[in-house]
Structures are given as C-alpha cells and as structure tokens.
Design an enzyme around this catalytic site. Structure first.
Site, PDB file in Angstrom:
ATOM      1  N   GLY A  58       1.183  -1.660  -0.260  1.00  6.73           N
ATOM      2  CA  GLY A  58       0.110  -0.255  -0.324  1.00  6.73           C
ATOM      3  C   GLY A  58       0.549   0.837   0.100  1.00  6.73           C
ATOM      4  CB  CYS A  85       5.477  -4.273   0.334  1.00  4.51           C
ATOM      5  SG  CYS A  85       6.745  -2.986  -0.139  1.00  4.51           S
ATOM      6  CB  SER A 226     -21.457  -6.458 -25.837  1.00  2.08           C
ATOM      7  OG  SER A 226     -20.616  -7.769 -25.568  1.00  2.08           O
ATOM      8  N   GLY A 227     -20.706  -9.254 -28.234  1.00  7.17           N
ATOM      9  CA  GLY A 227     -19.622 -10.002 -28.998  1.00  7.17           C
ATOM     10  C   GLY A 227     -18.428  -9.763 -27.782  1.00  7.17           C
ATOM     11  N   GLY A 228     -18.115  -9.624 -27.015  1.00  3.50           N
ATOM     12  CA  GLY A 228     -17.280  -9.177 -26.096  1.00  3.50           C
ATOM     13  C   GLY A 228     -17.284 -10.837 -25.485  1.00  3.50           C
ATOM     14  CB  VAL A 229     -14.447 -11.993 -23.210  1.00  3.06           C
ATOM     15  CG1 VAL A 229     -14.036 -13.733 -23.267  1.00  3.06           C
ATOM     16  CG2 VAL A 229     -13.634 -11.895 -24.710  1.00  3.06           C
ATOM     17  CB  SER A 231     -22.567 -10.543 -22.795  1.00  6.86           C
ATOM     18  OG  SER A 231     -21.192 -10.161 -24.713  1.00  6.86           O
TER      19      SER A 231
END
Ligand code: XMP
Length: 516
Positions: A58, A85, A226-229, A231
């Site tokens: 952080g 860290c 949508s054509g995307g992965v 969906s």
C-alpha cells in the site's frame, strides 16, 4: 450466494495496485482467493474461515497518523499471515518492530540473499532476483522475529515470527519480475497454510450451473450479448444451465468490429441453439450520433439508445424474470459491491453498454467471482471457440470512440476496414495473444500525400497496440517494424481515402488506451 470453494485465502487490501494481482496469483496455485477490506474485524475474518491471510502492499507509511491498519487481533487467530511490502511493515510494527523511511529507497530489481532456511523459501536457491518498490523498510525487529533474507540495501527483507505463523516479505512475489514469486507463494499456501491446491474452474462451473438452475427454476432469463468475451461466457454458462429458458439479445448498433455481430449470431444460433433476438439498430445509433464530436456526449447518447433498444426487445420476451450480466470480480471489487470487500475506487466512464437499471428483473451475475483470465478459460471449457474467447476487449461505445470527431457511416466504414487489417496482420504474425488490445483509430485530420503523380489530401489512421496486466496501466507494444510496415502498406493500399498511418507510442498513464 453459492459457496465457491471449500478452502480459501483472503487478501487484506491496503490500497495496493497489486491486490488483485496477488489474488490472481493465489488462484493460479488453485487456491480460491478473495479480496477483503484491510480493517475487517478479526471476528468476521474468523467466520470467513480462511486458511491464510495475505496483507497487501500500500502507498502509506505505517508510522504516519491515519495509516490503514488491520485489526491487531488477526495475529492471534492462529491463521497463517503473509505480509507483503507495507503488509510486512505492518506485521513487524504491530508485533514489536521498527519501521523507518530510509535514504536508500529501493525500486526495481534486487538480489535477495537467504540468511536463514525456512519453509517459505523451500526450493529456492540462496540468491534470487526479486522486485522491490518501497521507501520505508523494517530497520529493527523484536526478538520475536527471525530475519530470513536480505538485499544489499535492505538488511531485513523477509521475516518469520518465532511463535506465530506470521511471515513478511519486503519484495513483491506477485509480479513477474520476481521469477520465483510463485514458488514462494506456493510454499506459503500449501506448505504453511496447509491448503490442498485443488480449486478448479471446472468445479466452479458445475457449482454455478447447479446454483443457477435452483435459483431460476422454471423461469426465463434474458442475457445481453455484445460480441465481447464476458457476455459470451455468461450466455454459454446459462445455456448449459437452463438451455431453452435462455433468451439472448444482441443490439447491433453499427459500431461493432468487422464481422463481430455475424460471428456471435453464428455461434449462438448454431452451436448453442439459443433463442437469439437481434435488434438491427445501426440507423438509430447513427441518427443519435449525427454531428456529435464530444466523447462524453457520444457515450451518453449511445448509452441511451442502447437502453431503449434493449428494453423494447426485452419487454417483448414473455415471462422473463431474470436478467443475466457478465459482471467480473474486478468490477465487483472496484465498485465496492462485495460485502466484505474494499470501498469503491473511482470507476470512470466504463459503465456505458451496461444494462438498463429500471427494468424490473432480478440480476444474475454468474461470473462475479472470476478474473478475466479465468473467464477466458471457463469459456473454452464451455466450448466457445478461440476467436471469441481470446478476443481483445472492446469498449461498450464501440467504434464511435475510435472515430475521433464526427461519426458517420462512411467514416465508420473506413475505420472498420482499417481495424480489420490491424487485427488480421497482428494475428498472422502471432502477436494477437501476446498483446492485450490492438486496434485502429480514425483521426479527424487530413494530410497531404502523393499517389502516382497526383497529390492527395486524405485521412490519417493511428494504430494502437498495448500490453497490460489489468488495463489500469499499459505500455505500447514493441511490435516488429516489418509487422508495422505490413499494416501500414495494406491500410494505405486497400482502404480508399487513407494516405497515412501512424503508430501510437504512448503509455498509460499519462495517455489512456482509447483515444476518446
Ligand atoms: P482507457 O481508455 O480508459 O481504457 O485506458 C481502459 C479499458 O477500458 C476500455 N474502455 C471502455 N469499456 N465502455 C467500456 O465498456 C467504455 O466506455 C470504455 N472506455 C474504455 C478500453 O477499451 C480499455 O480496455
């Protein structure tokens, strides 16, 4: 909520840019992992019953007022803790060490020397490359800690508590620049926490399918494609779970990539035999975008038009009670949508292309526990073809935000063809899976050129290709010059109205991935 795994490890997020990466690395060891708020009470953590706790890095300094701290009672739960860290500094500070800002800040590669054998470093040589990124370091530890390793400028670079299962690493085992990082994480998870490392995506899919069936019963579910992965995988999973009770809606907004709508239609009507409703809405979107050049206004109008098209089609589907969405784990985390997770971080403009909120459906989000790489693997397991599963991300507003300036049918045509050339050549050269996102952008600039004996005054296409782990930061892809040359030659020769191609060599930040 389904129970996702029998055993899990949690990452307490102290604001690290790497918290999600840590969780992914843990899952790569086949141990289910979730991210939780850094200050979740120990009692709640005990209820979650993790096999191990990882405290992330952080940006704060533990000695600063108001620095984020965990409930100190977590060190008494008997659950193994690994501080990374800032997380290590916090462990040492809470259990009697001293943390100071030191003049020798360490950023980048360092050589780690082991000084005390320990299960955490099983199978590691005495010297190894690690990645450091810190200004503070632990300068003293109490008698209760054993220093395990050092670097030239950081004498206490790894520690173990003598009587509690508490470990700390000053370096980052989760980044690829620490080549043996996964061995170290594996040692912690399997050797120290006693995890079995048997979490499997396939089991997750089976459980989710079962849970969806139980929840949906005999009702109908609507899913936007949508054509995307994301969906596509959501729809494939639902199709497996409830078959004919699934109806999908694809809004063809005229802003998709070349062949994209056709490909999705083929796959979901051919292979999955889904009840697919295609809304042909190119005209509507073009009309909504006419004369608009402001990027935010483009997004707003596209968002509205989408909601209208989707709602209209959805209300035609009788008896639907559920709406499925391809929300992923990073979206859940970043929007603060997980019960024990961190608060929302700033989520920019990426909600366009989301689904209407006022439709009265119950939401189903079967991928909300998964990272993108897991979604891709799941897609393959469900039988989706490679070209859909490995497709580069594409923004909801589509080609409109890559058509800088006014969006017209003619400019979209030029851009779509240029984009297809970029993707085809990058694929042919074997770079599609190595790059994270590659595409063309049509600029609102004309430049002078010469073709044959005639002068031309024509469009400029910018080619963008980036490499990224998480799309929050990205570097431009160092593609071979002959590949860039082929892309340029083909675009100029094959696409009427373009006489110049430029390659975008900006990293993010300060540039963004998209141009608008
Ligand atoms: P930027 O351009 O912000 O993009 O660096 C980061 C990632 O997000 C995608 N992106 C969007 N996705 N709607 C989306 O669904 C949007 O409006 C949008 N804008 C950018 C971008 O393609 C990249 O993967």
């Amino acid at each position: 909520m389904t129970k996702v795994a029998d055993e899990k490890v949690v990452v307490l997020d102290f604001g690290s840019q790497y918290a999600q990466l840590i969780a992914r690395r843990v899952r790569e060891q086949q141990v289910y992992c979730e991210i939780i708020r850094h200050n979740l009470p120990a009692a709640r953590i005990r209820q979650l019953a993790p096999k191990g706790l990882i405290l992330s890095g952080g940006p704060a300094s533990v000695y600063q007022k108001g620095a984020p701290r965990c409930d100190p009672a977590i060190f008494g739960l008997g659950i193994p803790v690994l501080g990374i860290c800032y997380g290590m500094q916090l462990c040492c500070d809470a259990l009697g060490g001293r943390v100071r800002s030191v003049p020798a800040r360490e950023y980048g590669r360092a050589q780690l020397r082991l000084i005390e054998p320990d299960a955490l470093f099983a199978d590691a040589p005495d010297e190894l490359d690690v990645w450091m990124s810190h200004g503070d370091q632990v300068t003293e530890v109490s008698e209760d800690f054993v220093p395990l390793a050092a670097t030239e400028t950081c004498p206490i670079a790894a520690v173990r508590h003598r009587s509690r299962p508490v470990y700390g690493l000053q370096f980052h085992p989760e980044v690829t620049h620490t080549p043996l990082g996964s061995t170290i994480l594996r040692n912690f998870l399997l050797g120290i926490c006693g995890c079995t490392g048997t979490w499997k995506l396939g089991d997750f899919a089976d459980q989710t399918v079962q849970a969806v069936r139980t929840r949906v019963g005999g009702d109908r579910v609507i899913c936007g494609l949508s054509g995307g992965v994301d969906s596509a995988v959501t729809a494939a999973l639902l199709s497996r779970a409830i078959g004919a009770q699934l109806s999908c809606i694809l809004v063809d907004n005229g802003l998709l990539r070349k062949g994209e709508a056709r490909r999705v239609i083929e796959e979901f009507t051919g292979h999955f035999k889904t009840d697919l409703h295609v809304v042909q809405a190119e005209e509507k979107f073009l009309a909504a975008l006419a004369g608009v050049v402001d990027p935010e206004e483009k997004r707003r109008r596209i968002g509205h038009a989408f909601i209208e098209c989707f709602s209209e089609e959805a209300t035609r589907i009788r008896g639907a009670r559920f709406l499925a969405q391809g929300t992923l784990y990073p979206d859940v985390i970043e929007s603060g949508g997980s019960q024990d997770g961190p608060a929302a971080t700033i989520k920019l403009h990426h909600n366009v292309g989301g689904l209407p909120e006022d439709l009265e459906f119950e939401l189903i989000e079967p991928l909300r526990d998964l990272f993108k790489d897991e979604v891709r693997r799941l897609g393959s397991q469900l039988g989706l073809p490679e070209d859909i599963v490995w497709r580069h991300p594409f923004p909801g507003p589509g080609l409109a935000v890559r058509c800088v300036g006014e969006v017209t049918r003619q400019r979209l045509g030029t851009l779509r063809e240029a984009d297809a050339v970029v993707v085809e050549e990058i694929r042919a050269a074997g770079f599609y899976r190595k790059t994270s996102q590659a595409f063309a952008v049509l600029l609102p600039v004309q430049s002078v050129g010469v073709m044959g004996d005639a002068r031309t005054y024509a469009d400029v296409v910018a080619v963008r290709s980036i490499d990224s782990e998480d799309f929050m930061t990205a570097d431009w892809s160092h593609l071979p010059h002959d590949l860039l040359a082929r892309i340029s030659t083909r675009i100029i020769n094959e696409i009427k109205g373009v006489n110049r191609v430029v390659y975008d060599i900006s990293s993010k930040p300060p540039a963004t991935i998209e141009w608008e």
